[in-house]
Design a protein around this motif. Sequence first.
Motif, mmCIF file in Angstrom:
data_model
loop_
_atom_site.group_PDB
_atom_site.id
_atom_site.type_symbol
_atom_site.label_atom_id
_atom_site.label_comp_id
_atom_site.label_asym_id
_atom_site.label_seq_id
_atom_site.Cartn_x
_atom_site.Cartn_y
_atom_site.Cartn_z
ATOM 1 N N PRO A 116 0.831 -1.213 0.000
ATOM 2 C CA PRO A 116 0.000 0.000 0.000
ATOM 3 C C PRO A 116 0.867 1.266 0.000
ATOM 4 N N GLY A 117 0.653 2.101 -1.014
ATOM 5 C CA GLY A 117 1.418 3.338 -1.132
ATOM 6 C C GLY A 117 2.780 3.175 -1.760
ATOM 7 N N ARG A 151 25.714 13.985 -49.233
ATOM 8 C CA ARG A 151 24.553 13.102 -49.093
ATOM 9 C C ARG A 151 24.811 12.197 -47.893
ATOM 10 N N ILE A 152 23.979 12.333 -46.846
ATOM 11 C CA ILE A 152 24.201 11.656 -45.571
ATOM 12 C C ILE A 152 23.107 10.621 -45.340
ATOM 13 N N LYS A 153 23.525 9.467 -44.866
ATOM 14 C CA LYS A 153 22.578 8.437 -44.450
ATOM 15 C C LYS A 153 23.026 7.893 -43.102
ATOM 16 N N PHE A 154 22.062 7.595 -42.249
ATOM 17 C CA PHE A 154 22.424 6.846 -41.058
ATOM 18 C C PHE A 154 21.313 5.884 -40.680
ATOM 19 N N GLU A 155 21.748 4.764 -40.120
ATOM 20 C CA GLU A 155 20.850 3.747 -39.588
ATOM 21 C C GLU A 155 21.027 3.758 -38.075
ATOM 22 N N ARG A 156 19.939 4.047 -37.362
ATOM 23 C CA ARG A 156 20.015 4.220 -35.902
ATOM 24 C C ARG A 156 19.192 3.161 -35.198
ATOM 25 N N GLN A 157 19.746 2.655 -34.117
ATOM 26 C CA GLN A 157 19.015 1.750 -33.240
ATOM 27 C C GLN A 157 19.230 2.202 -31.803
ATOM 28 N N VAL A 158 18.141 2.359 -31.072
ATOM 29 C CA VAL A 158 18.201 2.795 -29.679
ATOM 30 C C VAL A 158 17.446 1.789 -28.833
ATOM 31 N N THR A 159 18.068 1.323 -27.771
ATOM 32 C CA THR A 159 17.409 0.483 -26.779
ATOM 33 C C THR A 159 17.559 1.145 -25.421
ATOM 34 N N GLY A 160 16.552 0.980 -24.576
ATOM 35 C CA GLY A 160 16.626 1.608 -23.267
ATOM 36 C C GLY A 160 15.646 0.998 -22.297
ATOM 37 N N GLY A 161 15.862 1.320 -21.043
ATOM 38 C CA GLY A 161 14.972 0.846 -20.003
ATOM 39 C C GLY A 161 15.097 1.698 -18.760
ATOM 40 N N SER A 162 14.072 1.678 -17.939
ATOM 41 C CA SER A 162 14.089 2.412 -16.674
ATOM 42 C C SER A 162 13.336 1.619 -15.627
ATOM 43 N N LEU A 163 13.706 1.835 -14.382
ATOM 44 C CA LEU A 163 13.039 1.208 -13.247
ATOM 45 C C LEU A 163 12.885 2.270 -12.169
ATOM 46 N N VAL A 164 11.643 2.492 -11.728
ATOM 47 C CA VAL A 164 11.352 3.551 -10.760
ATOM 48 C C VAL A 164 10.510 2.972 -9.628
ATOM 49 N N TYR A 165 10.947 3.252 -8.399
ATOM 50 C CA TYR A 165 10.211 2.833 -7.210
ATOM 51 C C TYR A 165 9.682 4.080 -6.512
ATOM 52 N N ARG A 166 8.381 4.104 -6.241
ATOM 53 C CA ARG A 166 7.747 5.247 -5.581
ATOM 54 C C ARG A 166 7.088 4.783 -4.292
ATOM 55 N N GLY A 167 7.257 5.600 -3.264
ATOM 56 C CA GLY A 167 6.660 5.243 -1.993
ATOM 57 C C GLY A 167 6.249 6.474 -1.211
ATOM 58 N N ARG A 168 5.479 6.229 -0.156
ATOM 59 C CA ARG A 168 5.055 7.314 0.723
ATOM 60 C C ARG A 168 4.821 6.755 2.116
ATOM 61 N N ALA A 169 5.064 7.614 3.086
ATOM 62 C CA ALA A 169 4.827 7.255 4.480
ATOM 63 C C ALA A 169 4.723 8.537 5.274
ATOM 64 N N SER A 170 3.644 8.659 6.010
ATOM 65 C CA SER A 170 3.419 9.826 6.848
ATOM 66 C C SER A 170 3.518 11.095 6.014
ATOM 67 N N PHE A 203 18.953 8.004 -9.883
ATOM 68 C CA PHE A 203 18.462 9.248 -9.295
ATOM 69 C C PHE A 203 17.584 8.943 -8.087
ATOM 70 N N GLY A 204 17.397 9.951 -7.257
ATOM 71 C CA GLY A 204 16.512 9.851 -6.110
ATOM 72 C C GLY A 204 15.901 11.200 -5.807
ATOM 73 N N GLN A 205 14.721 11.167 -5.221
ATOM 74 C CA GLN A 205 14.027 12.408 -4.903
ATOM 75 C C GLN A 205 13.106 12.163 -3.716
ATOM 76 N N VAL A 206 12.987 13.153 -2.828
ATOM 77 C CA VAL A 206 12.130 13.037 -1.663
ATOM 78 C C VAL A 206 11.445 14.366 -1.422
ATOM 79 N N GLN A 214 11.055 8.694 -4.318
ATOM 80 C CA GLN A 214 11.215 7.795 -5.453
ATOM 81 C C GLN A 214 12.693 7.570 -5.713
ATOM 82 N N LEU A 215 13.007 6.380 -6.130
ATOM 83 C CA LEU A 215 14.355 5.990 -6.514
ATOM 84 C C LEU A 215 14.256 5.329 -7.878
ATOM 85 N N GLY A 216 15.240 5.569 -8.719
ATOM 86 C CA GLY A 216 15.165 4.965 -10.042
ATOM 87 C C GLY A 216 16.476 5.026 -10.784
#
Length: 685
Positions: free
Chosen positions: A291-292, A322-341, A385-388, A346-348
């Motif tokens: 919860p929370g 004459r310019i050409k480019f082939e781009r590939q981007v992969t990514g991911g994120s993980l974020v934890y959010r909480g609350r108390a009183s 990163f972190g934030q409070v 959040q941390l991520g």
Amino acid sequence: MTLCLLTALLLLVLPALPATVHADDDPEPPRPPAGEADDAPDRLIETPVSISVVSRDEITVARPADDLADALQLVPGVFAQSSRNSAQDTRVSIRGFGARSTFGVRGIRVMTDGIPNTLPDGQSEVDSLDLSFADSIQVVRGPVSSVYGGGGGGLLSFTTPSPTERTQVNLRTLFGSHHLSRYEALATGTEHGTGWVLGLASQRVSGYRDHSRSRQTALLGKLERTLPDGTQLRFGMSLVDAPEAQDPGGLNKSEVDDDRTQARSRAHQFNTGERLDQQKFWLQVEREVAPGHRLVGSGWLLFRDFSNRLPFSTDALGNGGRIKFERQVTGGSLVYRGRASRFRWQLGTDYESQQDLRTRYENNDGSQGAKTFEQMENVRSFGPFGQVSADLGYGFSAVAGLRWDWLRFEYSDRFGSEGDDRIHFRQVSPRFGVSWSESPVFQAYANYSTSFQPPTTVELRPLGERAGFRSDLDPEKSNALEVGAKGSLRNRVFYDVALFYIRVRDAIVPFQIADENFARNAAKVHRRGAEAAVSALLAPGLTARASYTYSDFYYHDYDGPTESFDGNTEPNIPQHAFGGELRWKSPRGLFAELSLRHFTDLEVSDDNKGKSSGATVSNVRVGFEWRRGHLLIRPFAGVQNWTNVEYNGTIRPNASFGRYYEPAPKAVLYTGIEIGFDLDEFIGR
């Protein structure tokens, strides 16, 4: 012409027909010019920051919805430019960040449904989202590096429509000046517990200037499902096919005076322009672990094939145009959010990898010639990163955040003998804020934050060498302080005011040598400014909105190649900018809107030896909303720049040969019709 006659007929006939009146048809109170805390992007908890929210109505209703600049013209602190050149993205600047961009959006983080449109090297693209798919745009004015990484100017956060319980369909078509044609379809619904969204948009236009024809088709798809244990799954994709976007190029002042619709002569000779084919996919998983307390994981994958034809065969070093480019981007994120009183936190962490295969060929009068260059470029970024935030009592709250960013740029020469090398950047970005709220209708706040912006792979191109990255171009760093207040008066007047001071070190400044883009560091830039926005209900059905921005931006300790630019005004930012809109809607569905934008003169180069004149541009829109049950018919028409003002829509700062100017169109007429209905009701389901 047929659609124009049909629209005029509907505007005359529909008001006389009986219609079912819903509560939604009543004139609405004015929307606040700034979002409250709950409207903020997910990572900006307890928002003592400057935020503006642009609604779907302000993006699409009776508007072409073909240019981001139109949607942002009433947001304070934002200066958006467009010359209707599809080969050049809309140039968006927030508090000066992004004003000097030569491609894409720079210095501003861009997100769509929580997924980044900003690449690991800091360049943002906005062509993957057609505005007809935008449900809202949240604009954060001020550094967001403490949670998102590089982005000194702020954040553009797009949200797309969510699935609906019943199947809703919205169709829109529009025709206008310069052979503009747009076709849009958007459908939302839920089948067997899985929500879905599907959108398709296609546009063609010949352009105001010679050699400015473009074609683009965009597709949006989303699936959402909640599992029995409460886990939420969200999948999305966006596809863009833009096989043609001609580039008429910049003009010098005498060419603009002679014929503002002409293209640069080399544009025809070398068939300048670009082509784009892009696919993007993302997946989000969100689960309440207690919860929370929530955990959100995201992953994304992008494929981008791009080609560009520049106005020369080869440059002085033998690199092809004459310019050409082939781009590939992969990514991911993980974020934890909480609350108390009294606390929320959040941390991520984020991780992204960008891989570009960049190739250059001779441009033989528009045809591809011999290969002259091939380089593999890799960028990797990692940022925990972190934030409070804390409720301090007596109406006071505080927020603190910290992020550490690590980036690695690598290149490998696949054509010559330049070998390979790598460059690293590291930066810590803190943020502190405090706010006080006497009541739910008022908030005052103060913020201190830092940001950094790494150079892009293109900006790292070395002077005097064919391949590799330069090692003497530093990241742009800034410290920002702002104070502001926002609130409402008797739920009839909403206001948002802010003052800010930003000190930028090692500002990345673009310049050109014979049509090739390079970059250098300016020592310091000082920016002082003020922003204000207000919206008010003047009478039943009559609302007004206005915004004003004051910008005093100047260089300090900046030595140019041949002279000192110390004390010069930063180019491409007006000292004064004002926007206003008056909207009337009758209980029977007729509506009319009049909007205006004014800005003062712009410097066009660091040496301050040329200007682009300011302008006052106004638009008018009229239409009618007819509803019966779940059926909506909305014919509309409008004129952009109806007073035929001559001004430059986009400036190319520090361009070579004095080709700073891209003229904007004079009066642009358009007309269209929008139809929305409940498909389930229509088929009797």
